[in-house]
Design an enzyme around this catalytic site. Structure first.
Site, PDB file in Angstrom:
ATOM      1  N   ASP A   8      -1.895   7.142  -1.857  1.00 13.18           N
ATOM      2  CA  ASP A   8      -1.531   8.374  -2.797  1.00 13.18           C
ATOM      3  C   ASP A   8      -2.519   7.838  -4.117  1.00 13.18           C
ATOM      4  O   ASP A   8      -3.709   7.342  -3.870  1.00 13.18           O
ATOM      5  CB  ASP A   8      -0.256   7.945  -3.150  1.00 13.18           C
ATOM      6  CG  ASP A   8       0.043   6.406  -3.979  1.00 13.18           C
ATOM      7  OD1 ASP A   8      -1.037   5.768  -4.254  1.00 13.18           O
ATOM      8  OD2 ASP A   8       1.241   6.252  -4.437  1.00 13.18           O
ATOM      9  N   CYS A  65      -1.261   1.871  -1.950  1.00 12.39           N
ATOM     10  CA  CYS A  65      -0.453   2.781  -3.033  1.00 12.39           C
ATOM     11  C   CYS A  65      -0.726   1.706  -4.387  1.00 12.39           C
ATOM     12  O   CYS A  65      -1.523   0.865  -4.370  1.00 12.39           O
ATOM     13  CB  CYS A  65       0.738   3.009  -2.612  1.00 12.39           C
ATOM     14  SG  CYS A  65       1.924   1.655  -2.211  1.00 12.39           S
ATOM     15  N   THR A  67       1.382  -0.488  -5.271  1.00 12.63           N
ATOM     16  CA  THR A  67       1.771  -1.920  -5.037  1.00 12.63           C
ATOM     17  C   THR A  67       1.716  -2.265  -3.525  1.00 12.63           C
ATOM     18  O   THR A  67       1.659  -3.463  -3.311  1.00 12.63           O
ATOM     19  CB  THR A  67       3.379  -2.176  -5.561  1.00 12.63           C
ATOM     20  OG1 THR A  67       4.139  -1.047  -4.629  1.00 12.63           O
ATOM     21  CG2 THR A  67       3.713  -1.723  -6.784  1.00 12.63           C
ATOM     22  N   HIS A  98       1.123 -13.370  14.076  1.00 13.95           N
ATOM     23  CA  HIS A  98       2.305 -13.660  14.316  1.00 13.95           C
ATOM     24  C   HIS A  98       3.323 -12.243  14.402  1.00 13.95           C
ATOM     25  O   HIS A  98       3.982 -12.389  15.281  1.00 13.95           O
ATOM     26  CB  HIS A  98       2.937 -14.415  12.849  1.00 13.95           C
ATOM     27  CG  HIS A  98       2.364 -15.588  12.866  1.00 13.95           C
ATOM     28  ND1 HIS A  98       3.282 -16.909  12.366  1.00 13.95           N
ATOM     29  CD2 HIS A  98       1.341 -16.386  13.273  1.00 13.95           C
ATOM     30  CE1 HIS A  98       2.536 -18.043  12.367  1.00 13.95           C
ATOM     31  NE2 HIS A  98       1.384 -17.860  12.902  1.00 13.95           N
ATOM     32  N   HIS A 133       5.598 -15.692  19.424  1.00 15.78           N
ATOM     33  CA  HIS A 133       5.688 -14.638  18.566  1.00 15.78           C
ATOM     34  C   HIS A 133       5.839 -13.367  19.338  1.00 15.78           C
ATOM     35  O   HIS A 133       6.439 -12.564  18.831  1.00 15.78           O
ATOM     36  CB  HIS A 133       4.187 -14.602  17.756  1.00 15.78           C
ATOM     37  CG  HIS A 133       3.836 -15.800  17.151  1.00 15.78           C
ATOM     38  ND1 HIS A 133       4.535 -16.452  15.935  1.00 15.78           N
ATOM     39  CD2 HIS A 133       2.753 -16.774  17.352  1.00 15.78           C
ATOM     40  CE1 HIS A 133       3.862 -17.315  15.565  1.00 15.78           C
ATOM     41  NE2 HIS A 133       2.838 -17.475  16.376  1.00 15.78           N
TER      42      HIS A 133
HETATM   43  C1  RB5 Z   1       2.894   5.489  -7.842  1.00 13.94           C
HETATM   44  O1  RB5 Z   1       3.180   5.475  -9.329  1.00 13.94           O
HETATM   45  C2  RB5 Z   1       3.626   4.243  -7.168  1.00 13.94           C
HETATM   46  O2  RB5 Z   1       5.136   4.052  -7.269  1.00 13.94           O
HETATM   47  C3  RB5 Z   1       3.115   4.154  -5.913  1.00 13.94           C
HETATM   48  O3  RB5 Z   1       1.652   3.877  -6.014  1.00 13.94           O
HETATM   49  C4  RB5 Z   1       3.572   2.574  -5.090  1.00 13.94           C
HETATM   50  O4  RB5 Z   1       3.267   1.633  -5.738  1.00 13.94           O
HETATM   51  C5  RB5 Z   1       5.067   2.951  -4.585  1.00 13.94           C
HETATM   52  O5  RB5 Z   1       5.414   1.863  -3.865  1.00 13.94           O
END
Ligand code: RB5
Length: 151
Positions: A8, A65, A67, A98, A133
Site C-alpha cells: 500500500d 504495508c 506494519t 516450519h 511440519h
Molecule cells: C495504513 O495507514 C496502515 O494502516 C497500513 O499500511 C497497515 O499498517 C495496515 O495493517
C-alpha cells in the site's frame, strides 16, 4: 524464483527497494503496485499478490504495508495462502521451514531497509522441512476446508 510484490502507500518505497534487492539476487520481481504515496487499501494488493501465486504466475509473494499485519490478515483470507508478518530473520526462516509460508509480509514502519534485506534473504534462502511440519500444515488446510476454503 518469481516473486510477486505488492504494497500500500505506507509500504511502496520499501517494496520498490525490495524489488531492486530481488533483481540483484537474480530473482524475477513481479511488481503488482502500488506506485505512489497516494492512499490505497492494503487488501486490494494482498489479493493481487495472492491470486498471482494461485494462478502459478509467481512462486512466492512479498507484501509491504505499514506494519505487515493488515497485509497478512488479508492474504490469509485467501485459501491456499499462508502469509507471515515478520520483523526478524529467525521468524523469516522459520516461516518457510516450519509453516511453508508462501507470502512474506513486512512492515515498512517497523523495520528499516537493512533489516528488510536480511529478512527477505532469510525467507528466500529457506525451504519447507516437511516431516512433522507437514502434518501441521495439512491440519491448517483442513481448517481452511472446514470453514469454507477450497484449496
Ligand atoms: C495504513 O495507514 C496502515 O494502516 C497500513 O499500511 C497497515 O499498517 C495496515 O495493517
Amino acid at each position: 524464483m518469481r516473486i510477486a510484490l505488492g504494497s500500500d502507500h505506507a509500504g511502496f518505497r520499501l517494496k520498490d527497494e525490495i524489488a531492486g534487492i530481488l533483481r540483484e539476487m537474480g530473482h524475477e520481481a513481479i511488481d503488482l503496485g502500488t506506485d505512489s504515496d497516494e492512499s490505497v487499501d492494503y487488501p486490494d494488493f494482498a489479493v493481487k499478490v495472492s491470486e498471482s501465486i494461485l494462478a502459478g504466475e509467481a512462486d512466492l509473494g512479498i507484501l509491504v504495508c505499514g506494519t505487515g499485519l493488515g497485509m497478512a490478515m488479508a492474504a490469509n483470507k485467501v485459501p491456499g495462502i499462508r502469509a507471515a508478518a515478520v520483523s526478524d530473520t529467525f521468524s523469516a526462516r522459520a516461516a518457510r521451514e516450519h509453516n511453508d509460508a508462501n507470502v512474506l509480509c513486512i512492515g515498512a514502519r517497523v523495520v528499516g531497509s537493512g533489516l528488510a534485506r536480511d529478512i527477505v534473504t532469510s525467507f528466500l534462502g529457506a525451504s519447507f522441512q516437511g516431516g512433522r511440519h507437514l502434518r501441521r500444515v495439512e491440519k491448517m488446510k483442513e481448517i481452511e476446508k472446514k470453514y469454507g476454503g477450497a484449496r
